[in-house]
Each structure stands twice: as C-alpha cells, then as structure tokens.
Design an enzyme around this catalytic site. Sequence first.
Site, PDB file in Angstrom:
ATOM      1  N   ASP A  13     -15.068 -14.868 -19.650  1.00 23.10           N
ATOM      2  CA  ASP A  13     -14.083 -13.621 -19.645  1.00 23.10           C
ATOM      3  C   ASP A  13     -14.931 -12.356 -20.076  1.00 23.10           C
ATOM      4  O   ASP A  13     -14.470 -12.447 -21.441  1.00 23.10           O
ATOM      5  CB  ASP A  13     -13.504 -14.607 -21.526  1.00 23.10           C
ATOM      6  CG  ASP A  13     -12.478 -15.806 -20.820  1.00 23.10           C
ATOM      7  OD1 ASP A  13     -11.687 -15.427 -20.177  1.00 23.10           O
ATOM      8  OD2 ASP A  13     -12.821 -16.433 -21.440  1.00 23.10           O
ATOM      9  N   LYS A  16     -14.545  -9.800 -15.926  1.00 26.22           N
ATOM     10  CA  LYS A  16     -15.182  -9.669 -14.516  1.00 26.22           C
ATOM     11  C   LYS A  16     -13.940  -9.170 -13.689  1.00 26.22           C
ATOM     12  O   LYS A  16     -14.245  -8.435 -13.068  1.00 26.22           O
ATOM     13  CB  LYS A  16     -15.342 -11.364 -13.900  1.00 26.22           C
ATOM     14  CG  LYS A  16     -16.524 -11.487 -14.850  1.00 26.22           C
ATOM     15  CD  LYS A  16     -16.596 -12.742 -14.457  1.00 26.22           C
ATOM     16  CE  LYS A  16     -15.526 -14.120 -14.773  1.00 26.22           C
ATOM     17  NZ  LYS A  16     -15.254 -14.204 -15.824  1.00 26.22           N
ATOM     18  N   GLY A  40      -9.190 -17.023 -15.390  1.00 24.83           N
ATOM     19  CA  GLY A  40      -7.919 -16.450 -15.301  1.00 24.83           C
ATOM     20  C   GLY A  40      -8.350 -14.395 -15.679  1.00 24.83           C
ATOM     21  O   GLY A  40      -8.979 -13.888 -16.487  1.00 24.83           O
ATOM     22  N   HIS A  41      -7.986 -13.718 -15.004  1.00 24.84           N
ATOM     23  CA  HIS A  41      -8.880 -12.355 -14.469  1.00 24.84           C
ATOM     24  C   HIS A  41      -7.652 -11.224 -14.835  1.00 24.84           C
ATOM     25  O   HIS A  41      -6.662 -11.087 -13.811  1.00 24.84           O
ATOM     26  CB  HIS A  41      -9.090 -12.325 -13.298  1.00 24.84           C
ATOM     27  CG  HIS A  41     -10.647 -13.175 -12.991  1.00 24.84           C
ATOM     28  ND1 HIS A  41     -11.178 -13.312 -12.028  1.00 24.84           N
ATOM     29  CD2 HIS A  41     -11.344 -13.608 -13.611  1.00 24.84           C
ATOM     30  CE1 HIS A  41     -12.790 -14.293 -12.613  1.00 24.84           C
ATOM     31  NE2 HIS A  41     -12.040 -14.530 -13.444  1.00 24.84           N
ATOM     32  N   GLN A 223     -15.726 -17.915 -13.892  1.00 30.15           N
ATOM     33  CA  GLN A 223     -16.460 -18.153 -15.146  1.00 30.15           C
ATOM     34  C   GLN A 223     -17.513 -17.457 -15.441  1.00 30.15           C
ATOM     35  O   GLN A 223     -17.834 -16.325 -15.521  1.00 30.15           O
ATOM     36  CB  GLN A 223     -17.213 -19.444 -14.212  1.00 30.15           C
ATOM     37  CG  GLN A 223     -15.569 -20.519 -14.899  1.00 30.15           C
ATOM     38  CD  GLN A 223     -14.659 -20.753 -13.297  1.00 30.15           C
ATOM     39  OE1 GLN A 223     -15.507 -20.945 -13.043  1.00 30.15           O
ATOM     40  NE2 GLN A 223     -13.209 -20.625 -13.702  1.00 30.15           N
TER      41      GLN A 223
END
Length: 429
Positions: A13, A16, A40-41, A223
Amino acid sequence: MPVVVVVGSQWGDEGKGKITDYLALEADVVVRYQGGPNAGHTVVVNEEEFQLHLLPSGILYPEKLSIIGNGVVVDPLILVDELEAMHKRGRDTRGLRISDRAHLIMPYHKILDALQEESMGESKIGTTLKGVGPAYMDKAARVGIRVGDLLEPALFKERLQANLSDKNRVLKYIYGKDTLALEPILDSYLEAGEYLAPYITDTAVLINHAIDEDKKLLFEGAQGTLLDLDHGTYPYVTSSHPVAGGACIGAGVGPTKIDEIIGVVKAYTSRVGDGPFPTELLDETGDWIREKGHEYGVTTGRPRRIGWLDLVMLNYAAVLNGFTGIAFTRLDILSGLDVVKVAYAYERDGQIVREFPASFKELAKCKPIYKEFPGWPEIDPNVRTFDQLHPNVQDYVKFVSESIGVEPSIISLGRGREDSLTLRNVFGM
Ligand code: IMO
Ligand code: MG
C-alpha cells in the site's frame, strides 16, 4: 531499452498502483509478477478511480500489453468479474495476456485460508482471506492446478478430482467441515476458462520477445518488501516474492535483463494484518494520517495501522532490492502536521540497532530513535521542479534519499496520474 521494476519498499500500500500507472505512460508492456487478488491498487485517471486486484495497472492504457505473469496466483472468478467491470465502464481490455503457467486459486484455498487463520487464534497472520497462501502451498507441493489446465477440460477435471479427494479429507477430518462437490467447481471454473481463453498464452515468450525488440517494459510488484516470504517479517508475510528478484522468476526473464529498480516509498508507514511495527502511532496523529490518507484496505476494507517512516526498514529494502531510484508517495498527506518524524535507528536493551532483525520477537523489542522535521503546508500538484517544492519537503526527501543512498526519481504530488514530478526519467528518454 530499459526494463524497469517497481517494488513496494514497506508493507504494501505504498502507492505502487499510482506510480506504475504513471510510469506505464512510457512503457509498452506492463507485467504483474507475483501475488494475487490480495493486492489492491488504486489508480486515478481523469478523476475516475479504479481499484485493481489482479489486473496489471497497464490495463488502463488499451494499446499496451498488460501481462499477468506465471508468478501470480489467479482466481479466475475474480478476474472475470474484474474484466466485466472494466467492460461496463467502457474499457478495452484486449491488451491483457495471462500466463498459462500461473497457478489457480481454487475454492478450497479460500476456505482453508480462513480455517488456518481461525485455528491460529491470537497468532494469526491477518491474511486477506483470498486463498493466496494455500494456492502457493499447493504450487510448492506440486499439486497445484494452472491457468493452462483450464483449456484442457479433461485434464482439469482429473486434477480437480485428485485435489478434492485430498482437500475434502482435510476439511472433514481435521476441521470437521462439509466437503466440497466436484461439479459446481468444475462448471464455474471451465466457464471462466472459456471466458479467459483468448487472453491465455505463454507470456514469458511474449515478454522476452518484447525485450529483444527493445520495447519498454515495466514490472509491477504487488505487496511490499517486508511482506516477502524470505525477506519480510516472517511469519507475518505473504506467500510470494515481491522483491525485485521475484520479477525474474515471476515473469520468466534473466536477471541481466533488468535495468532499473524503483522502490516506492510512502512518506509514512502503514501495515494491514498482524505483526510487530516499531514506528506504529497509536495516538491522534496516527488517526489523523489514517483519515486524511483514507488508509483503509482496498481489498478488505480493514483500517491500516499507521506509523512514521522507518529508515532501518527502508535501508534493508534498498539493499535487498538494489534500488536504482525512489518514487516518493503521499508527502501531500503529511502536509499540515507541525512535526514529521523519521526513525533512523532502533534502540534495544540499551544497544543501537541499525540492521533490520530477522526475528519478529527481536523486532518487537526495538524502540525507534527519531529525527524530527518541521512540517510543510499543502503541496501544489502543479510543481514541476524539485526547487519549487517547499524547503521542508526538500529537506525531508533529501534526508531520506541520502540516508539510504538512493536518488529520488519521482515525487508524487497527489492522487491523479498528472500530479507527479519526474526528477529522472527511468526509461532513459
Ligand atoms: P498491495 O499490493 C498490504 C498482507 C495481509 C497479511 C499478509 C498475508 O495492495 O500493496 P495474504 O492474504 O497475502 O496471505 O496475507 O500480507 N497483504 C497486504 N498488505 N498490501 C497488500 O497488497 C497486501 N497483500 C497482502 O494483510 O498481513
Ligand atoms: Mg493496496
């Protein structure tokens, strides 16, 4: 032409998605190399927000190739939903390619993820419950089912049968749960397989051809370094290799092909899930940063734990990954604070600690030693040179980069793609 890897330097988080999307402007090919729907991007394009889990951030550029590499674990049902959601928003996803060697997350992986967590009680990992760990377990145990198997229904059925007979015994006799029937899984997975078939291919061949043709490639890690299975805060880690070396394995390229490794550094630290966190802020400042930065998990909705930037950790990440540049994110979130702190060492039992400890019990005993910086006002997203940044921001960025011996390449000034300051073009243009 450069091959660039983007890696999270903390516990995930870091932003990225934003940095990958920004760099993807220049890239021809974007590749996800590990992880799965635990990621989760968030990417913001023209004020429209996209939350990506399995799709590489390059998917928002329809003309580019977006590749899900062999190192990713794919939940085909989630992927189909993600693609459908893109189509509903008028997005063209024909640039997607999925490795036939990537492993599948099966329904029993998700169930086992939850049961394993439950049985660990207090010492649970705090996983995203997406079945990622159990899917990688089966891959390592050589019983996994791969994306390519979806294209051979008879073989897929055989593998599923073999796995179910084993998993059902575990469910029934170890956990006392109901067993799973073959048919519903077979039907839903083969249906998803048909939907995904046009995208499935040997992606390592594609990637290496693109390198031979001097195309620009961007490898997108999910990650972060401290969640790496080998190098992270074990056992509070994920089950794959987010570090830059993971890009070679997870995409199928030789280490000599990688030119640039950009570490994404969030101006503070966050962590979801359990495990020690030396610079954690359990006070109003932590709450303030969480609210201002909307630090809630994109995948799970969990509030993220917040802390100051930790240079012991960052230095460790810089060395492990071999960073050639840093992309700073979320300096804008800290604006308005009177004081911003950075831990430059730890203290443990009267000793100064500068090396990140392997044991989480040791890490839990480490107390951060801080350097304090005066805060800064709101950051103007239209700044176009480093000198135009507020002097306190400049000092903060310089201190961090000099401490770890890596130059800043990008500074994110806000959420949008265009709110970014390039200090050095990593594609060498
Ligand atoms: P992105 O790509 C932050 C964490 C989980 C848990 C541990 C193991 O958005 O940065 P898993 O489900 O992977 O077995 O959980 O890893 N975790 C993440 N934390 N960002 C992520 O992804 C994460 N993916 C997994 O919270 O502590
Ligand atoms: Mg995330």
